[in-house]
Each structure stands twice: as structure tokens, then as C-alpha cells.
Design a protein around this motif. Sequence first.
Motif, mmCIF file in Angstrom:
data_model
loop_
_atom_site.group_PDB
_atom_site.id
_atom_site.type_symbol
_atom_site.label_atom_id
_atom_site.label_comp_id
_atom_site.label_asym_id
_atom_site.label_seq_id
_atom_site.Cartn_x
_atom_site.Cartn_y
_atom_site.Cartn_z
ATOM 1 N N ALA A 1 -7.857 -41.812 -17.781
ATOM 2 C CA ALA A 1 -6.645 -41.015 -17.592
ATOM 3 C C ALA A 1 -6.270 -40.285 -18.883
ATOM 4 C CB ALA A 1 -5.495 -41.906 -17.133
ATOM 5 N N LYS A 2 -6.403 -40.952 -20.012
ATOM 6 C CA LYS A 2 -6.097 -40.330 -21.300
ATOM 7 C C LYS A 2 -7.085 -39.199 -21.586
ATOM 8 C CE LYS A 2 -3.272 -40.589 -24.739
ATOM 9 N NZ LYS A 2 -1.884 -40.207 -24.527
ATOM 10 N N PHE A 3 -8.350 -39.394 -21.246
ATOM 11 C CA PHE A 3 -9.352 -38.347 -21.411
ATOM 12 C C PHE A 3 -8.995 -37.122 -20.575
ATOM 13 C CE2 PHE A 3 -13.096 -36.432 -19.325
ATOM 14 C CZ PHE A 3 -13.570 -35.704 -20.408
ATOM 15 N N VAL A 4 -8.598 -37.338 -19.322
ATOM 16 C CA VAL A 4 -8.234 -36.230 -18.439
ATOM 17 C C VAL A 4 -7.074 -35.442 -19.055
ATOM 18 C CG1 VAL A 4 -7.255 -35.646 -16.179
ATOM 19 C CG2 VAL A 4 -9.115 -37.318 -16.345
ATOM 20 N N GLU A 5 -6.101 -36.155 -19.585
ATOM 21 C CA GLU A 5 -4.953 -35.503 -20.223
ATOM 22 C C GLU A 5 -5.405 -34.653 -21.412
ATOM 23 O OE1 GLU A 5 -1.190 -36.907 -22.911
ATOM 24 O OE2 GLU A 5 -1.785 -38.208 -21.265
ATOM 25 N N HIS A 6 -6.233 -35.233 -22.286
ATOM 26 C CA HIS A 6 -6.717 -34.481 -23.452
ATOM 27 C C HIS A 6 -7.573 -33.286 -23.041
ATOM 28 C CE1 HIS A 6 -6.097 -38.241 -26.096
ATOM 29 N NE2 HIS A 6 -5.117 -37.381 -26.294
ATOM 30 N N ALA A 7 -8.432 -33.468 -22.042
ATOM 31 C CA ALA A 7 -9.308 -32.382 -21.597
ATOM 32 C C ALA A 7 -8.503 -31.216 -21.024
ATOM 33 C CB ALA A 7 -10.306 -32.895 -20.564
ATOM 34 N N GLN A 8 -7.467 -31.515 -20.254
ATOM 35 C CA GLN A 8 -6.646 -30.453 -19.680
ATOM 36 C C GLN A 8 -5.830 -29.740 -20.756
ATOM 37 O OE1 GLN A 8 -4.599 -32.419 -16.444
ATOM 38 N NE2 GLN A 8 -6.385 -32.282 -15.129
ATOM 39 N N THR A 9 -5.338 -30.477 -21.718
ATOM 40 C CA THR A 9 -4.608 -29.869 -22.830
ATOM 41 C C THR A 9 -5.548 -29.006 -23.660
ATOM 42 O OG1 THR A 9 -3.063 -31.727 -22.890
ATOM 43 C CG2 THR A 9 -3.165 -30.343 -24.856
ATOM 44 N N CYS A 10 -6.749 -29.495 -23.871
ATOM 45 C CA CYS A 10 -7.770 -28.743 -24.604
ATOM 46 C C CYS A 10 -8.032 -27.407 -23.931
ATOM 47 C CB CYS A 10 -9.055 -29.570 -24.686
ATOM 48 S SG CYS A 10 -10.503 -28.681 -25.291
ATOM 49 N N GLU A 11 -8.264 -27.445 -22.647
ATOM 50 C CA GLU A 11 -8.558 -26.216 -21.902
ATOM 51 C C GLU A 11 -7.386 -25.243 -21.959
ATOM 52 O OE1 GLU A 11 -10.816 -25.105 -17.867
ATOM 53 O OE2 GLU A 11 -9.191 -26.537 -17.622
ATOM 54 N N HIS A 12 -6.186 -25.769 -21.853
ATOM 55 C CA HIS A 12 -4.994 -24.925 -21.896
ATOM 56 C C HIS A 12 -4.910 -24.176 -23.225
ATOM 57 C CE1 HIS A 12 -0.847 -23.597 -21.578
ATOM 58 N NE2 HIS A 12 -0.671 -24.099 -22.781
ATOM 59 N N PHE A 13 -4.960 -24.909 -24.326
ATOM 60 C CA PHE A 13 -4.798 -24.272 -25.628
ATOM 61 C C PHE A 13 -6.010 -23.438 -26.034
ATOM 62 C CE2 PHE A 13 -1.350 -27.363 -26.141
ATOM 63 C CZ PHE A 13 -0.351 -26.493 -26.572
ATOM 64 N N ALA A 14 -7.188 -23.803 -25.586
ATOM 65 C CA ALA A 14 -8.382 -23.015 -25.910
ATOM 66 C C ALA A 14 -8.303 -21.633 -25.266
ATOM 67 C CB ALA A 14 -9.638 -23.747 -25.455
ATOM 68 N N GLY A 15 -7.536 -21.498 -24.206
ATOM 69 C CA GLY A 15 -7.392 -20.218 -23.533
ATOM 70 C C GLY A 15 -6.299 -19.333 -24.107
ATOM 71 N N GLU A 16 -5.600 -19.813 -25.124
ATOM 72 C CA GLU A 16 -4.530 -19.028 -25.732
ATOM 73 C C GLU A 16 -5.018 -18.346 -27.002
ATOM 74 O OE1 GLU A 16 -0.674 -20.534 -26.283
ATOM 75 O OE2 GLU A 16 -0.742 -21.787 -24.497
ATOM 76 N N TRP A 17 -4.406 -17.220 -27.292
ATOM 77 C CA TRP A 17 -4.702 -16.520 -28.543
ATOM 78 C C TRP A 17 -3.528 -15.604 -28.817
ATOM 79 C CZ3 TRP A 17 -8.200 -17.840 -31.928
ATOM 80 C CH2 TRP A 17 -8.404 -17.014 -33.030
ATOM 81 N N ASP B 1 -6.921 -30.875 -32.164
ATOM 82 C CA ASP B 1 -6.492 -32.216 -31.786
ATOM 83 C C ASP B 1 -6.987 -32.591 -30.389
ATOM 84 O OD1 ASP B 1 -4.949 -34.677 -32.055
ATOM 85 O OD2 ASP B 1 -3.583 -33.771 -30.589
ATOM 86 N N ALA B 2 -6.608 -31.806 -29.394
ATOM 87 C CA ALA B 2 -6.924 -32.153 -27.997
ATOM 88 C C ALA B 2 -8.420 -32.076 -27.716
ATOM 89 C CB ALA B 2 -6.158 -31.244 -27.037
ATOM 90 N N CYS B 3 -9.075 -31.012 -28.164
ATOM 91 C CA CYS B 3 -10.504 -30.852 -27.880
ATOM 92 C C CYS B 3 -11.340 -31.869 -28.644
ATOM 93 C CB CYS B 3 -10.965 -29.433 -28.207
ATOM 94 S SG CYS B 3 -10.205 -28.168 -27.167
ATOM 95 N N GLY B 4 -10.958 -32.130 -29.883
ATOM 96 C CA GLY B 4 -11.687 -33.130 -30.666
ATOM 97 C C GLY B 4 -11.612 -34.508 -30.027
ATOM 98 N N GLN B 5 -10.397 -34.894 -29.623
ATOM 99 C CA GLN B 5 -10.232 -36.194 -28.961
ATOM 100 C C GLN B 5 -10.986 -36.242 -27.635
ATOM 101 O OE1 GLN B 5 -6.392 -38.259 -29.036
ATOM 102 N NE2 GLN B 5 -5.628 -36.491 -30.174
ATOM 103 N N SER C 1 -17.981 -27.403 -25.502
ATOM 104 C CA SER C 1 -18.418 -26.487 -26.556
ATOM 105 C C SER C 1 -17.620 -26.590 -27.844
ATOM 106 C CB SER C 1 -18.362 -25.046 -26.042
ATOM 107 O OG SER C 1 -17.017 -24.686 -25.773
ATOM 108 N N TYR C 2 -16.628 -27.472 -27.902
ATOM 109 C CA TYR C 2 -15.780 -27.578 -29.087
ATOM 110 C C TYR C 2 -16.596 -27.956 -30.322
ATOM 111 C CZ TYR C 2 -12.485 -29.341 -32.476
ATOM 112 O OH TYR C 2 -11.805 -29.568 -33.642
ATOM 113 N N ARG C 3 -16.331 -27.232 -31.402
ATOM 114 C CA ARG C 3 -16.918 -27.533 -32.715
ATOM 115 C C ARG C 3 -15.797 -27.477 -33.724
ATOM 116 N NH1 ARG C 3 -20.099 -28.973 -29.768
ATOM 117 N NH2 ARG C 3 -22.195 -28.274 -29.392
ATOM 118 N N LYS C 4 -15.648 -28.535 -34.485
ATOM 119 C CA LYS C 4 -14.589 -28.569 -35.509
ATOM 120 C C LYS C 4 -14.872 -27.484 -36.533
ATOM 121 C CE LYS C 4 -11.820 -31.541 -38.318
ATOM 122 N NZ LYS C 4 -10.532 -31.152 -37.843
ATOM 123 N N PRO C 5 -13.842 -26.655 -36.814
ATOM 124 C CA PRO C 5 -14.038 -25.591 -37.793
ATOM 125 C C PRO C 5 -14.233 -26.159 -39.198
ATOM 126 C CG PRO C 5 -11.791 -25.546 -36.894
ATOM 127 C CD PRO C 5 -12.518 -26.658 -36.233
ATOM 128 N N GLY C 6 -14.940 -25.401 -39.970
ATOM 129 C CA GLY C 6 -15.074 -25.806 -41.374
ATOM 130 C C GLY C 6 -16.445 -26.031 -41.713
#
Length: 101
Positions: free
Chosen positions: A27-43, A60-64, A96-101
Motif C-alpha cells: 500500500a505504501k508503494f502504491v502511494e509513492h508510485a502514484q505521487t511519483c507519477e503525479h509530480f513527474a508530469g509537472e513542469w 523523494d517519491a520516485c526514489g522511494q 525510469s527514475y534516475r537520481k540527478p547528480g
Amino acid sequence: MKLVLAFVFACLPLLAGAQEKLPKDVAKFVEHAQTCEHFAGEWDDNDKARQREIIAAVDDACGQAQRQWKRLSAKYAGQPKLQKIINEQANDAVRSYRKPG
């Protein structure tokens, strides 16, 4: 930012109801994955401060979610129903998440 957070928090009860039968880690993974997708679509090129907030939320969300995805895929490999949920929630942003840096 307040509007986005209000939206995310407004949706959490809906997610929680749908996830009651899932193990807590899934359940926690689902929450993080949905948050990840939401913020990854913003710019927001017009607001540098907002863009920094979006990048921090994605990190934070995509890394987790990515770390959880790999661990849960192995943990629940023998449970097809949970494996299906995990695979469905491992959206492109998580995979596809890759930590920047």
C-alpha cells in the motif's frame, strides 16, 4: 504548492480504502508510485522555486517507489495477485527514475 498538496491529501482516503486489503508495504508503494507519477508530469519553467519543489517531490517519491518496487517484486514473486498490483503501479516514472547528480 498548497493546491497540489491539498489534492494529494484529498485523494489519500480514497487510496486507503482501495488498499485496505493490501499488505502495508505494498500500500505504501502504491502511494509513492502514484505521487511519483503525479509530480513527474509537472513542469513549471516560469517559477524556479516551484520547479525546485517539483524536483524535490519527484526525487523523494520516485526514489522511494523505485527502491520499494525492486524489494517488493522479489518479496512477493510467488504471489501473482500482489505481483500484478506491484507491476501495474510501477509506472514509467518509477521505472525510469534516475537520481540527478
